[in-house]
Design an enzyme around this catalytic site. Structure first.
Site, PDB file in Angstrom:
ATOM      1  CB  SER A 126      32.238  41.595  46.948  1.00 14.30           C
ATOM      2  OG  SER A 126      32.495  41.884  48.314  1.00 14.30           O
ATOM      3  CG  HIS A 147      32.228  39.366  42.686  1.00 13.74           C
ATOM      4  ND1 HIS A 147      31.074  40.114  42.624  1.00 13.74           N
ATOM      5  CD2 HIS A 147      32.292  38.897  43.964  1.00 13.74           C
ATOM      6  CE1 HIS A 147      30.476  40.106  43.793  1.00 13.74           C
ATOM      7  NE2 HIS A 147      31.194  39.366  44.621  1.00 13.74           N
ATOM      8  CD  GLU A 159      29.515  41.243  39.291  1.00 12.21           C
ATOM      9  OE1 GLU A 159      28.609  42.032  39.006  1.00 12.21           O
ATOM     10  OE2 GLU A 159      30.185  41.338  40.336  1.00 12.21           O
ATOM     11  CG  ASN A 197      27.276  43.603  45.246  1.00 17.40           C
ATOM     12  OD1 ASN A 197      26.281  42.943  45.563  1.00 17.40           O
ATOM     13  ND2 ASN A 197      28.490  43.252  45.589  1.00 17.40           N
TER      14      ASN A 197
END
Length: 516
Positions: A126, A147, A159, A197
């Protein structure tokens, strides 16, 4: 790697690391109808993972969400490995080990000596660059990022992150695997924070900045973002849920990886709270306290009654003025219609990205009579008002009573450039626009990934279209003008689309890759 359509099929998937994420990935893989080999350096962790997953399936059977036959078939797909060499025949191996770069690189180097040359090596990292992880491999073209989000079976997004050396057929296989798992596959470039993120930076960091300015408290911000903004959870409740030890590290990491990009700047408040071990739910105290009965939310301040007084509404924003005048009339308070207010009037201002002081000064009004009202999201579910540093107490009390006349909750803020919702939304939209500008992902992918990964009511670009790109740009320009902070500089993606009068979701016809 060879471009062979037969590579699109999968017979066996390996998962290394049986922590929370590894268990979730293994469960999802088996539910997708694929055989999955589970491995952890601690054999007991592998056995516990199988027991944990089997228990979850049994509960689904008991709740009628899965048949007994499905449970048994899923269980037969879980293959416990005792040695790393047991993954030799896997088509894809997904690592979900501890978030340590050297550990991930070492694991992939070891796997290269075990698996076939066509096996895809996928990292669930991550925070690390997929390209950097792949740089330790003899065949970096076979390495890709997959991810997942916690809890893996419920968070319907993966992801997919190709590194700079990742082969096209490896990307195609990863996208196919994600589709087989029933999750939305968000293809993104290998940049800090990837997509989700990165996009989430504004929600927490801007809320912390508002607190740092002394505009209000965490509970008020959370109430505004939930009631006015339509978010599932406020930023401080979310920080407590995730844990400040995790959130602070992500904020610091992304900020540094982007070479101190002001839009991603963290707040010193989190470092102090981290030192005090105020991590949130896991330590029973964070921005809120957590007792036996759950979260302890401070009560809202009581709003006292006040006698009606004349109300004058600024006409700078005609739509906002009409909404406020309608509210005043429904409350039965006298409305002044003159170009300037009387000395007894309660003056209602409707700034966009400004504070009450500047708005009053610019219009030549007596700041002691003035309060600012946020009409950005309407006046239906919660109303926010903002006082100047010298607003008369009786004026502020009258404004609170007026806005609360029909029982609608009211939040009162100290003078703050852009209220709460305005600046939070503007920063969310701006970072989303910059992600699009940098071609990190396609506009539609950005919005869908954020909706699924962060639970926002709308993705950042759709959010900007909902509130109006021109209004968002005005807020950002006013914030930057007032503070001088490059944090609020508007993305060129946003500027250009506002200038052209088109939606923020309008891309430039470039090939970002097919999104599933």
């Amino acid at each position: 790697m060879a471009n062979d359509t037969s590579l699109q099929s999968f017979n066996k998937i390996g998962v290394v690391g049986m922590g929370t994420m590894g268990r979730g990935i293994a469960q999802l893989t088996a539910e997708a109808g694929l055989n999955v080999v589970l491995f952890d350096v601690h054999a007991e962790a592998t056995r516990e993972a199988v027991t944990y997953i089997s228990t979850r399936w049994q509960r689904q059977v008991e709740k009628g969400r899965m048949t007994e036959d499905q449970r048994q078939q899923n269980g037969q797909r879980l293959i416990q490995a005792t040695e790393l060499t047991d993954l030799a025949n896997c088509d894809v191996v997904i690592e979900a080990v501890a978030e340590k770069l050297a550990l991930k690189q070492s694991l992939f180097r070891e796997l290269e000596g075990i698996v076939g040359s066509q096996t895809v090596l996928a990292t669930n990292t991550s925070s690390f660059s997929v390209t950097e992880i792949a740089s330790a491999c003899h065949l970096p073209e076979r390495v890709i990022g997959l991810h997942f989000f916690n809890p893996v079976p419920l968070m319907k997004i993966i992801e997919v992150i190709p590194g700079l050396r990742t082969a096209a057929d490896v990307l195609a296989r990863a996208l196919t695997l994600g589709k087989m798992m029933g999750h939305f596959t968000a293809q993104t470039t290998d940049t800090p924070g990837f997509l989700v993120n990165h996009a989430g930076r504004a929600f927490s960091t801007e809320a912390l900045r508002i607190i740092g300015e002394g505009a209000t408290d965490p509970a008020t911000i959370d109430r505004i973002m939930v009631d006015q903004g339509g978010f599932r959870m406020g930023p401080f409740m979310l920080l407590d849920l995730i844990g400040l030890d995790v959130s602070h590290a992500v904020m610091e990491s992304i900020y540094q990886q982007f070479y101190q990009e002001p839009r991603c700047r963290p707040s010193p408040l989190t470092r102090q709270r981290l030192a005090a071990n105020l991590l949130g739910r896991k330590t029973h105290e964070g921005f809120y306290r957590y007792g036996d009965s759950g979260v302890e939310v401070p009560p809202e301040p009581a709003i006292a009654d006040a006698p009606p007084r004349p109300v004058w509404v600024s006409q700078e924003d005609l739509c906002a003025a009409l909404a406020l005048e309608t509210l005043v009339e429904k409350a039965g308070w006298p409305l002044e219609k003159g170009a300037t207010p009387s000395e007894q009037a309660l003056c209602l201002l409707t700034p966009l990205g400004e504070d009450a002081t500047h708005c009053a000064h610019r219009q030549g009004l007596n700041a002691r009579q003035c309060v600012a009202i946020d009409t950005f999201a309407g006046l239906d579910k919660r109303r926010s008002l903002m006082v100047t540093p010298i607003t008369d107490a009786a004026v502020a009390q009258a404004a609170q009573a007026l806005l609360h006349h029909d029982g609608t909750p009211v939040s009162t803020l100290n003078d703050s450039t852009g209220f709460v919702l305005q600046r939070m939304v503007a920063c969310i939209v701006n970072i989303g626009a910059e992600i699009a500008q940098q071609r990190i992902a396609a506009p539609a992918t950005i919005d869908r990934a954020v909706e699924l990964g962060l639970g926002y009511p709308l993705g950042p670009l759709r959010l900007g279209d909902h509130y109006g790109g021109e209004r968002v740009l005005t807020i950002l320009n006013n914030l930057q003008s007032a503070t001088g902070d490059p944090r609020y500089r508007a993305s060129l993606w946003l500027k250009r689309r506002v200038m052209l009068g088109v939606d923020l979701t309008t891309d430039e016809g470039l090939n970002y890759g097919e999104q599933q």
